[in-house]
Write a protein that holds these residues in place. Structure first.
Motif, PDB file in Angstrom:
ATOM      1  N   VAL A 131     -27.122 -50.955  13.535  1.00  0.00           N
ATOM      2  CA  VAL A 131     -26.665 -50.602  12.372  1.00  0.00           C
ATOM      3  C   VAL A 131     -25.183 -50.331  11.956  1.00  0.00           C
ATOM      4  N   LYS A 132     -25.140 -50.469  11.271  1.00  0.00           N
ATOM      5  CA  LYS A 132     -23.853 -49.714  10.476  1.00  0.00           C
ATOM      6  C   LYS A 132     -23.874 -48.752   9.512  1.00  0.00           C
ATOM      7  N   LYS A 133     -23.324 -47.915   9.060  1.00  0.00           N
ATOM      8  CA  LYS A 133     -22.447 -47.455   8.765  1.00  0.00           C
ATOM      9  C   LYS A 133     -23.010 -47.373   6.697  1.00  0.00           C
ATOM     10  N   GLY A 134     -23.978 -46.922   6.393  1.00  0.00           N
ATOM     11  CA  GLY A 134     -24.258 -47.218   5.448  1.00  0.00           C
ATOM     12  C   GLY A 134     -25.748 -48.552   5.523  1.00  0.00           C
ATOM     13  N   ASP A 135     -25.561 -49.190   6.384  1.00  0.00           N
ATOM     14  CA  ASP A 135     -27.049 -50.201   6.119  1.00  0.00           C
ATOM     15  C   ASP A 135     -28.863 -49.213   6.009  1.00  0.00           C
ATOM     16  N   VAL A 136     -29.058 -50.092   5.451  1.00  0.00           N
ATOM     17  CA  VAL A 136     -30.315 -49.857   4.563  1.00  0.00           C
ATOM     18  C   VAL A 136     -31.069 -49.827   5.438  1.00  0.00           C
ATOM     19  N   ILE A 137     -32.178 -48.451   5.841  1.00  0.00           N
ATOM     20  CA  ILE A 137     -33.089 -48.413   7.066  1.00  0.00           C
ATOM     21  C   ILE A 137     -34.119 -48.617   6.449  1.00  0.00           C
ATOM     22  N   CYS A 138     -34.580 -48.141   4.905  1.00  0.00           N
ATOM     23  CA  CYS A 138     -35.953 -48.331   4.057  1.00  0.00           C
ATOM     24  C   CYS A 138     -35.853 -48.000   3.227  1.00  0.00           C
ATOM     25  N   THR A 139     -36.495 -48.299   2.072  1.00  0.00           N
ATOM     26  CA  THR A 139     -36.920 -47.193   0.724  1.00  0.00           C
ATOM     27  C   THR A 139     -37.771 -46.965   0.038  1.00  0.00           C
ATOM     28  N   LEU A 140     -37.763 -45.391  -0.125  1.00  0.00           N
ATOM     29  CA  LEU A 140     -38.944 -44.689  -0.527  1.00  0.00           C
ATOM     30  C   LEU A 140     -39.271 -44.794  -2.416  1.00  0.00           C
ATOM     31  N   GLU A 141     -40.512 -44.613  -2.374  1.00  0.00           N
ATOM     32  CA  GLU A 141     -40.665 -44.568  -3.711  1.00  0.00           C
ATOM     33  C   GLU A 141     -41.186 -42.884  -3.850  1.00  0.00           C
ATOM     34  N   VAL A 176     -35.602 -45.089  -3.990  1.00  0.00           N
ATOM     35  CA  VAL A 176     -34.068 -44.946  -3.453  1.00  0.00           C
ATOM     36  C   VAL A 176     -34.296 -45.383  -2.477  1.00  0.00           C
ATOM     37  N   ALA A 177     -32.933 -46.000  -1.817  1.00  0.00           N
ATOM     38  CA  ALA A 177     -32.502 -46.759  -0.591  1.00  0.00           C
ATOM     39  C   ALA A 177     -32.313 -45.910   0.550  1.00  0.00           C
ATOM     40  N   VAL A 178     -33.036 -45.206   2.102  1.00  0.00           N
ATOM     41  CA  VAL A 178     -32.216 -44.722   2.751  1.00  0.00           C
ATOM     42  C   VAL A 178     -30.714 -45.360   3.461  1.00  0.00           C
ATOM     43  N   LYS A 179     -30.082 -44.916   3.667  1.00  0.00           N
ATOM     44  CA  LYS A 179     -28.769 -45.056   4.231  1.00  0.00           C
ATOM     45  C   LYS A 179     -28.275 -44.578   5.852  1.00  0.00           C
ATOM     46  N   ALA A 180     -27.883 -45.879   6.618  1.00  0.00           N
ATOM     47  CA  ALA A 180     -27.828 -45.318   8.190  1.00  0.00           C
ATOM     48  C   ALA A 180     -26.488 -44.453   7.888  1.00  0.00           C
ATOM     49  N   HIS A 181     -26.511 -43.207   8.403  1.00  0.00           N
ATOM     50  CA  HIS A 181     -25.456 -42.375   8.027  1.00  0.00           C
ATOM     51  C   HIS A 181     -24.345 -42.551   9.310  1.00  0.00           C
ATOM     52  N   LYS A 182     -24.486 -43.354  10.131  1.00  0.00           N
ATOM     53  CA  LYS A 182     -23.587 -43.500  11.273  1.00  0.00           C
ATOM     54  C   LYS A 182     -23.773 -45.363  12.128  1.00  0.00           C
ATOM     55  N   ASP A 183     -22.919 -45.809  12.134  1.00  0.00           N
ATOM     56  CA  ASP A 183     -23.045 -46.578  13.265  1.00  0.00           C
ATOM     57  C   ASP A 183     -24.032 -45.948  14.113  1.00  0.00           C
ATOM     58  N   GLY A 184     -24.709 -46.940  14.725  1.00  0.00           N
ATOM     59  CA  GLY A 184     -25.037 -47.187  15.502  1.00  0.00           C
ATOM     60  C   GLY A 184     -26.757 -47.709  16.755  1.00  0.00           C
ATOM     61  N   VAL A 185     -27.439 -47.783  17.444  1.00  0.00           N
ATOM     62  CA  VAL A 185     -28.684 -48.819  17.691  1.00  0.00           C
ATOM     63  C   VAL A 185     -29.885 -47.589  16.977  1.00  0.00           C
ATOM     64  N   LEU A 186     -30.916 -47.924  16.626  1.00  0.00           N
ATOM     65  CA  LEU A 186     -31.782 -47.429  15.979  1.00  0.00           C
ATOM     66  C   LEU A 186     -32.690 -47.082  17.087  1.00  0.00           C
ATOM     67  N   LYS A 187     -33.112 -46.078  17.046  1.00  0.00           N
ATOM     68  CA  LYS A 187     -34.301 -45.972  18.305  1.00  0.00           C
ATOM     69  C   LYS A 187     -35.346 -44.789  17.744  1.00  0.00           C
ATOM     70  N   ASN A 188     -36.512 -44.597  18.046  1.00  0.00           N
ATOM     71  CA  ASN A 188     -37.548 -44.206  18.044  1.00  0.00           C
ATOM     72  C   ASN A 188     -37.965 -44.286  16.395  1.00  0.00           C
ATOM     73  N   LEU A 189     -37.872 -45.312  15.928  1.00  0.00           N
ATOM     74  CA  LEU A 189     -38.474 -45.284  14.228  1.00  0.00           C
ATOM     75  C   LEU A 189     -39.860 -44.809  14.108  1.00  0.00           C
ATOM     76  N   LYS A 190     -39.620 -44.056  13.117  1.00  0.00           N
ATOM     77  CA  LYS A 190     -40.709 -42.676  12.875  1.00  0.00           C
ATOM     78  C   LYS A 190     -41.864 -43.144  11.564  1.00  0.00           C
ATOM     79  N   ILE A 191     -41.088 -44.183  10.964  1.00  0.00           N
ATOM     80  CA  ILE A 191     -41.929 -43.842   9.521  1.00  0.00           C
ATOM     81  C   ILE A 191     -42.580 -45.523  10.013  1.00  0.00           C
ATOM     82  N   LYS A 192     -43.211 -45.961   8.730  1.00  0.00           N
ATOM     83  CA  LYS A 192     -44.410 -46.986   8.437  1.00  0.00           C
ATOM     84  C   LYS A 192     -44.850 -47.306   7.782  1.00  0.00           C
ATOM     85  N   GLU A 193     -44.712 -49.320   6.680  1.00  0.00           N
ATOM     86  CA  GLU A 193     -44.836 -49.561   5.719  1.00  0.00           C
ATOM     87  C   GLU A 193     -46.089 -48.845   5.135  1.00  0.00           C
ATOM     88  N   GLY A 194     -45.687 -48.204   4.255  1.00  0.00           N
ATOM     89  CA  GLY A 194     -47.191 -47.342   3.145  1.00  0.00           C
ATOM     90  C   GLY A 194     -47.396 -46.260   3.721  1.00  0.00           C
TER      91      GLY A 194
END
Length: 170
Positions: free
Chosen positions: A123-133, A139-157
Motif C-alpha cells: 500500500v501507498k501512504k493515503g491508500d484506503v485500508i478500510c471504511t468505518l461507520e 469514514v475511510a481509514v487510510k494508510a499512514h505510510k508506504d508499506g506491506v500490510l501485515k497482521n490485519l486485525k479487523i473483519k467486516e461487520g
C-alpha cells in the motif's frame, strides 16, 4: 469538530473535555464548558440533558458531510466543516514524523463496513485500508505510510474502539 447549521452563518466547535463516567461529560462549545448527560442513544436518535435542560434529537438522514436531525421538534441540517477523513488519517499515523510507527490505529469507534486490502498487499501512504461507520457517518481509514500490510486485525461487520490496532504496516 466544527459544525455549521444550514441557514445560520455562525459555526461552532465542540469537543469532549472530560468523561465523568455514567454517561456524564464535560463538553466545550466555543470555549465555554457545558454539562452533558446522555440518557439514551440508539440508531434512531439521542436523548440528553445539556446544562440541566432535556433535549431529544432524532436522526433523519446522514451523509459523510451532512446530517439531518429533528432537535426538540425543530428540523436542523448540520454541515460538518472539518475534513473528517483528514483528521482520521492524521491521527491514525498519517502526516506524522516519518515511518517509525508500524501500527495503523483507529481514531474513532465504529463498525467495519468494508475492507479494501488483504494481508500481504503493498500500500501507498493515503491508500484506503478500510471504511468505518460511526454515528451514521462512513469514514475511510487510510494508510499512514508506504508499506506491506501485515497482521490485519479487523473483519467486516466487527466493531473497533478508538485506539484499536487495525493493521501493521512494514
Amino acid at each position: 469538530m466544527n459544525y455549521k447549521i444550514s441557514d445560520i452563518e455562525k459555526s461552532f466547535e465542540g469537543k469532549i473535555v472530560e468523561n465523568l463516567g455514567n454517561n456524564d461529560y464535560v463538553i466545550k462549545i466555543n470555549d465555554k464548558d457545558h454539562q452533558l448527560r446522555i440518557l439514551n442513544m440508539d440508531a434512531k436518535g439521542i436523548e440528553f440533558i445539556l446544562d440541566q435542560q432535556y433535549h431529544k434529537a432524532k436522526y433523519l438522514e446522514t451523509s459523510t458531510n451532512e446530517i439531518n436531525l429533528v432537535i426538540d421538534h425543530v428540523p436542523v441540517t448540520l454541515n460538518m466543516n472539518t475534513h473528517f477523513d483528514e483528521v482520521v488519517f492524521k491521527n491514525s499515523g498519517g502526516g506524522g514524523s516519518g515511518g517509525a510507527q508500524l501500527a495503523l490505529k483507529s481514531q474513532i469507534p465504529g463498525k467495519v463496513v468494508s475492507i479494501a486490502v488483504a494481508e500481504g498487499d503493498s500500500v501507498k501512504k493515503g491508500d484506503v485500508i478500510c471504511t468505518l461507520e460511526s454515528m451514521k457517518m462512513q469514514v475511510a481509514v487510510k494508510a499512514h505510510k508506504d508499506g506491506v500490510l501485515k497482521n490485519l486485525k479487523i473483519k467486516e461487520g466487527a466493531t473497533v474502539a478508538k485506539g484499536d490496532v487495525i493493521a501493521d504496516l512494514e
